[in-house]
Design a protein around this motif. Structure first.
Motif, short mmCIF file in Angstrom:
data_model
loop_
_atom_site.label_atom_id
_atom_site.label_comp_id
_atom_site.label_asym_id
_atom_site.label_seq_id
_atom_site.Cartn_x
_atom_site.Cartn_y
_atom_site.Cartn_z
N CYS A 5 0.83 -1.21 0.00
CA CYS A 5 0.00 0.00 0.00
C CYS A 5 0.86 1.26 0.00
N ALA A 6 2.06 1.15 0.59
CA ALA A 6 2.97 2.29 0.60
C ALA A 6 3.40 2.66 -0.82
N GLY A 30 2.52 -13.64 -5.49
CA GLY A 30 1.29 -13.72 -4.71
C GLY A 30 0.42 -12.49 -4.82
N GLY A 31 0.76 -11.58 -5.75
CA GLY A 31 -0.07 -10.41 -5.98
C GLY A 31 0.36 -9.17 -5.24
N LEU A 32 1.61 -9.14 -4.79
CA LEU A 32 2.13 -7.98 -4.07
C LEU A 32 3.22 -7.31 -4.90
N PRO A 33 3.08 -6.02 -5.17
CA PRO A 33 2.10 -5.07 -4.64
C PRO A 33 0.86 -4.88 -5.50
N GLY A 34 0.71 -5.64 -6.59
CA GLY A 34 -0.35 -5.38 -7.56
C GLY A 34 -1.77 -5.40 -7.02
N ILE A 35 -2.11 -6.42 -6.22
CA ILE A 35 -3.49 -6.53 -5.74
C ILE A 35 -3.83 -5.41 -4.74
N PRO A 36 -2.99 -5.14 -3.72
CA PRO A 36 -3.31 -3.99 -2.86
C PRO A 36 -3.39 -2.68 -3.63
N ALA A 38 -4.40 -2.31 -6.72
CA ALA A 38 -5.70 -2.30 -7.41
C ALA A 38 -6.84 -1.99 -6.45
N ILE A 39 -6.69 -2.40 -5.18
CA ILE A 39 -7.74 -2.15 -4.18
C ILE A 39 -7.77 -0.66 -3.80
N VAL A 40 -6.59 -0.10 -3.49
CA VAL A 40 -6.56 1.29 -3.01
C VAL A 40 -6.68 2.30 -4.14
N ARG A 41 -6.45 1.86 -5.39
CA ARG A 41 -6.60 2.75 -6.53
C ARG A 41 -7.54 2.11 -7.55
N GLY A 67 -13.41 -9.26 -6.37
CA GLY A 67 -14.24 -8.45 -7.26
C GLY A 67 -13.49 -7.28 -7.87
N LEU A 68 -12.23 -7.50 -8.23
CA LEU A 68 -11.40 -6.41 -8.77
C LEU A 68 -11.61 -6.30 -10.28
#
Length: 202
Positions: A5-6, A30-36, A38-41, A67-68
């Protein structure tokens, strides 16, 4: 997840993640940092690039479960995807975490980024030698290191280094090289080794 998220905050502070930006997370794992991210933006369009089939399958399930609608998964190697016309120089930002030597990161990520875009490489400790080699590789590929932020994570005391590489001109068509070669013969390191050998020859 907090580290990931940073990334969003750093990109926002640097002004390199505008509304509706296209982002590719190279070697997403494992989806880091991509998934977070996508969630915060939710306005950003995030591509999770992962070559390992089982990891890519997990990413597909995670994107669906969360649900991204703004995220998608590509199961392929970066060396191949960067030569696809629809993917080459198509992204505003590439994020790369724990992929390898900075010179390798540059070769795998810069070809996917448009001129004016940036690669954000998330590293642990980074030596001056690796930084220099990474910058040499970036220049070959049309980029240049724009900033290096050294951070200490307040919750663990661990050190992290965020390297931003700016894309200043198109990447030569022959890069990235064939799968496996960037890791085997990193561009900047290779150039340094040749220079040392030439100096020894004199």
């Amino acid at each position: 997840i907090a580290e990931s998220c940073a990334v969003a905050g750093l990109l926002a502070d640097a002004g390199v993640l505008p509304s509706g930006a296209r982002v590719i997370d190279v070697g997403s794992g494992g989806g880091l940092p991509g998934i977070p991210l996508a969630i915060v933006r939710p306005d950003a369009r995030v591509t999770l690039l992962e070559a390992t089939g089982k990891k890519a399958a997990f990413l597909e399930r995670a994107v669906a479960a969360l649900g991204l609608a703004n995220a998608r998964v590509i199961a392929a190697r970066a060396e191949e995807v960067a030569h696809w016309p629809v993917e080459r120089e198509a992204y505003d930002v590439a994020t790369v975490r724990a992929v390898g030597h900075l010179a390798v990161v540059a070769e795998l990520a810069l070809p996917c980024v448009r001129v004016g875009g940036q690669v954000l490489a998330w590293k642990g400790r980074l030596s001056d030698e690796e930084l220099d080699a990474g910058n040499r590789a970036a220049r070959i590929l049309g980029g240049e290191i724009a900033a290096v932020d050294r951070l200490v994570l307040p919750w663990s005391g661990a050190q992290r280094t965020m390297v931003r590489i700016e894309k200043r001109r198109p990447t030569p068509d022959r890069y990235p090289r064939r799968p496996g070669l960037p890791e085997k013969r990193p561009l900047g390191v290779e150039a340094q080794t040749r220079g040392e050998a030439e100096n020894e020859g004199h």
